[in-house]
Design a protein around this motif. Sequence first.
Motif, PDB file in Angstrom:
ATOM      1  N   THR A 204      39.041  41.048  42.225  1.00 16.88           N
ATOM      2  CA  THR A 204      39.843  42.148  41.685  1.00 16.88           C
ATOM      3  C   THR A 204      40.383  41.793  40.305  1.00 16.88           C
ATOM      4  O   THR A 204      40.462  42.658  39.421  1.00 16.88           O
ATOM      5  CB  THR A 204      41.015  42.486  42.641  1.00 16.88           C
ATOM      6  OG1 THR A 204      40.541  42.415  43.974  1.00 16.88           O
ATOM      7  CG2 THR A 204      41.571  43.842  42.378  1.00 16.88           C
ATOM      8  N   SER A 205      40.753  40.529  40.143  1.00 13.09           N
ATOM      9  CA  SER A 205      41.251  40.085  38.839  1.00 13.09           C
ATOM     10  C   SER A 205      40.170  40.318  37.778  1.00 13.09           C
ATOM     11  O   SER A 205      40.461  40.790  36.670  1.00 13.09           O
ATOM     12  CB  SER A 205      41.616  38.608  38.918  1.00 13.09           C
ATOM     13  OG  SER A 205      41.888  38.106  37.659  1.00 13.09           O
ATOM     14  N   TYR A 206      38.934  40.029  38.141  1.00 13.68           N
ATOM     15  CA  TYR A 206      37.815  40.237  37.220  1.00 13.68           C
ATOM     16  C   TYR A 206      37.653  41.736  36.915  1.00 13.68           C
ATOM     17  O   TYR A 206      37.473  42.127  35.765  1.00 13.68           O
ATOM     18  CB  TYR A 206      36.530  39.666  37.840  1.00 13.68           C
ATOM     19  CG  TYR A 206      35.331  39.812  36.945  1.00 13.68           C
ATOM     20  CD1 TYR A 206      35.143  38.975  35.844  1.00 13.68           C
ATOM     21  CD2 TYR A 206      34.393  40.812  37.184  1.00 13.68           C
ATOM     22  CE1 TYR A 206      34.054  39.135  35.009  1.00 13.68           C
ATOM     23  CE2 TYR A 206      33.299  40.981  36.354  1.00 13.68           C
ATOM     24  CZ  TYR A 206      33.126  40.135  35.263  1.00 13.68           C
ATOM     25  OH  TYR A 206      32.052  40.306  34.432  1.00 13.68           O
ATOM     26  N   GLU A 207      37.776  42.548  37.976  1.00 11.39           N
ATOM     27  CA  GLU A 207      37.646  44.008  37.801  1.00 11.39           C
ATOM     28  C   GLU A 207      38.724  44.538  36.850  1.00 11.39           C
ATOM     29  O   GLU A 207      38.443  45.349  35.968  1.00 11.39           O
ATOM     30  CB  GLU A 207      37.803  44.708  39.150  1.00 11.39           C
ATOM     31  CG  GLU A 207      36.524  44.770  39.964  1.00 11.39           C
ATOM     32  CD  GLU A 207      36.776  45.394  41.332  1.00 11.39           C
ATOM     33  OE1 GLU A 207      36.046  45.019  42.255  1.00 11.39           O
ATOM     34  OE2 GLU A 207      37.691  46.225  41.474  1.00 11.39           O
TER      35      GLU A 207
ATOM     36  N   THR B 294      47.352  40.615  36.381  1.00  9.40           N
ATOM     37  CA  THR B 294      46.467  40.093  37.442  1.00  9.40           C
ATOM     38  C   THR B 294      47.218  39.241  38.462  1.00  9.40           C
ATOM     39  O   THR B 294      46.598  38.585  39.289  1.00  9.40           O
ATOM     40  CB  THR B 294      45.328  39.254  36.830  1.00  9.40           C
ATOM     41  OG1 THR B 294      45.917  38.231  36.014  1.00  9.40           O
ATOM     42  CG2 THR B 294      44.386  40.084  35.996  1.00  9.40           C
ATOM     43  N   LEU B 295      48.530  39.305  38.406  1.00  5.57           N
ATOM     44  CA  LEU B 295      49.334  38.481  39.318  1.00  5.57           C
ATOM     45  C   LEU B 295      49.085  38.879  40.785  1.00  5.57           C
ATOM     46  O   LEU B 295      49.177  40.047  41.144  1.00  5.57           O
ATOM     47  CB  LEU B 295      50.831  38.638  38.982  1.00  5.57           C
ATOM     48  CG  LEU B 295      51.789  37.742  39.757  1.00  5.57           C
ATOM     49  CD1 LEU B 295      51.700  36.302  39.271  1.00  5.57           C
ATOM     50  CD2 LEU B 295      53.209  38.235  39.630  1.00  5.57           C
TER      51      LEU B 295
ATOM     52  N   ARG C  49      46.635  45.578  47.078  1.00 10.18           N
ATOM     53  CA  ARG C  49      47.387  45.229  45.866  1.00 10.18           C
ATOM     54  C   ARG C  49      46.561  45.478  44.606  1.00 10.18           C
ATOM     55  O   ARG C  49      47.070  45.934  43.590  1.00 10.18           O
ATOM     56  CB  ARG C  49      47.809  43.765  45.945  1.00 10.18           C
ATOM     57  CG  ARG C  49      48.872  43.459  44.946  1.00 10.18           C
ATOM     58  CD  ARG C  49      49.263  42.017  44.906  1.00 10.18           C
ATOM     59  NE  ARG C  49      49.995  41.810  43.676  1.00 10.18           N
ATOM     60  CZ  ARG C  49      51.288  41.620  43.590  1.00 10.18           C
ATOM     61  NH1 ARG C  49      52.004  41.584  44.667  1.00 10.18           N
ATOM     62  NH2 ARG C  49      51.882  41.442  42.430  1.00 10.18           N
ATOM     63  N   GLY C  50      45.266  45.178  44.711  1.00  8.13           N
ATOM     64  CA  GLY C  50      44.381  45.382  43.569  1.00  8.13           C
ATOM     65  C   GLY C  50      44.318  46.849  43.174  1.00  8.13           C
ATOM     66  O   GLY C  50      44.366  47.184  42.003  1.00  8.13           O
ATOM     67  N   MET C  51      44.215  47.706  44.175  1.00 12.03           N
ATOM     68  CA  MET C  51      44.146  49.145  43.899  1.00 12.03           C
ATOM     69  C   MET C  51      45.458  49.649  43.333  1.00 12.03           C
ATOM     70  O   MET C  51      45.478  50.506  42.444  1.00 12.03           O
ATOM     71  CB  MET C  51      43.795  49.903  45.170  1.00 12.03           C
ATOM     72  CG  MET C  51      42.330  49.808  45.482  1.00 12.03           C
ATOM     73  SD  MET C  51      41.903  50.941  46.780  1.00 12.03           S
ATOM     74  CE  MET C  51      40.158  50.693  46.854  1.00 12.03           C
TER      75      MET C  51
END
Lengths: 257, 328
Positions: free
Chosen positions: B178-181, B171-172, B146-148
């Motif tokens: 990943t949210s930080y990224e 960032t949901l 999901r992050g990607m």
Amino acid sequence: MKSLNLLKANTRKEYIELKRYLPNTIALLLTFYIIFLAMFAGIQVIGDPSTQDANIQFVIVNYIFWYLSMMVVQDIGWQITNEATQGTFEQLSMSPMGVWRILFARLIALVAVHFLIVVFLLYLSMFTTGQWLNIDVISLLPILISTLFSMFGLGFIIAGMSVVFKQVQAFLQILQFILAGLVFVPVSVAPILAFFPIVKGVDLVRGIMIDGITLSQVAFADYMILLFNAVFYFVIGLVFYLNCEKVAMKKGLLAHY
Amino acid sequence: MMEQIIHVQNLKKSYKKRKTKEVIQAVKGISFSVRRGEILGLLGPNGAGKSTTIKMICGLVKPDSGIIQINGINNQEKRLKALRHISAVLEGNRNLYWRLTVRENLEYFAGNRGFSRKAVTEQVDELLDEFQLKGKEKELVNRLSRGMQQKLAIAVAMLADSEVILLDEPTLGLDVETSYEVRELLRKVANEHQRTIIISSHDMDVIQDICERTVIINNGEIVTNDKVENLLKLFDVRAYSLTLGNLLSDNQQTLLKKKFAIYQYTPDTYQSKLEVELAKSEEIYELFDILKLARTPVEAIDRKTVNFEQVFLKIVKGEQQNEKLKSS
């Protein structure tokens, strides 16, 4: 140039999806072929032997056109319905090119990508039945292009309906029978049918492929009707779609399923 | 003063409910501007009208009245021209074609804005590098995490080459790392690529961390339009936490209750805790007067720090109380 890039991008997408999901494409082709075989068998078993050859030729042309019209008109409806569900349609709606141009590019792309399949189906049908039709490309091409424009018009109408109503799946199922009606019913049944979308085009294509007439033998009035239909249905379809888009924007439907 | 890139003036939008035909006013005449290069947070509780506002800016929803100018272009009069200056990630990973690969998605969306594959090749490569998607460029989107997918959706918006990027809940559903990224990426996008970013999010850490200014919408109206820093200060200076060496007398507690609307007392024989919110900074003297009555020793005074989530809740709750008072 931008429009050409748009067309290239959409043709590439259609091609990638068709190739990537090859089993699905093959299944689609097989289904069409099996239905064709059933029709062919029907003509041979219960058809009048004196008109058997003509009937088979008639079915080949109509059936191929039916496939093409379904791929173009019905598919654009499915695409919008699916994209609205997935969430990609709002991205398309944000393109500075305008959604109608993207849809137009997709309609052309659908024809381009499915053209090879149509040719394959045509030769397969001729090979199966042993009925070799007159493939006069020079005569067929202008008629085909004009007919495609009225198909695109219908595609825009379906696209507009899909944008506003979203759940048009049931209608899309019915649409294939409406398209079959337009393609299979000959103009001779009622002359007014010539002014219906696709009908005149298929009629002229039948004349070339079955009766072997050339472009120069086509009556001027027939050309005019064909051209009128192409412009009329394309414009009506486009205007209908643009109005549907306005309604969708007003009601906030463009981004919601 | 920096130039305004988005100007929203007296924007109104109402919807009719399908079943009851009741008219709901989603946006009630809001006005705000966004400066070039700014990161603005558009906040509000669910149903406040922020998504409708974002979609009106994106040209997806037509306002009933009001003006939206993007880079000086009225987005109702010249919608397509205005759209050249804006791109958005409104549904996160849902904005992508899951049956296409990472690179195919980037190229397709660029094509839909009229760019050729050749023209964007270099940019696509750079974005893949920058968004750490290089090794995944041939991967189908449905196989990505999901992050990607979220990063790719932002990369697609970047490739649009627009000055403004709108992000709804970027960032949901992402894990902390990943949210930080994604946060770092957005900061980079704003600073290094000089893009204007509007973020709508319920993640107050993200807002506090990267937004310079916030517009808080509640019930279709703007309740606050200020810098994050100012809002934090505004709520921060008036809250104090005192460590007391004694228990407070009943008289002191009665006086505190009378004087301060928001206070919390945790009695302890050795170290009592008193937390007070002051309406005005001068009230600190009155607090000390009360403590002086019983010569209560004050061992420590800490200015309570508030995070942006608390600020947001206070603003929204305060507004809701005002609404209730008005209606009663």
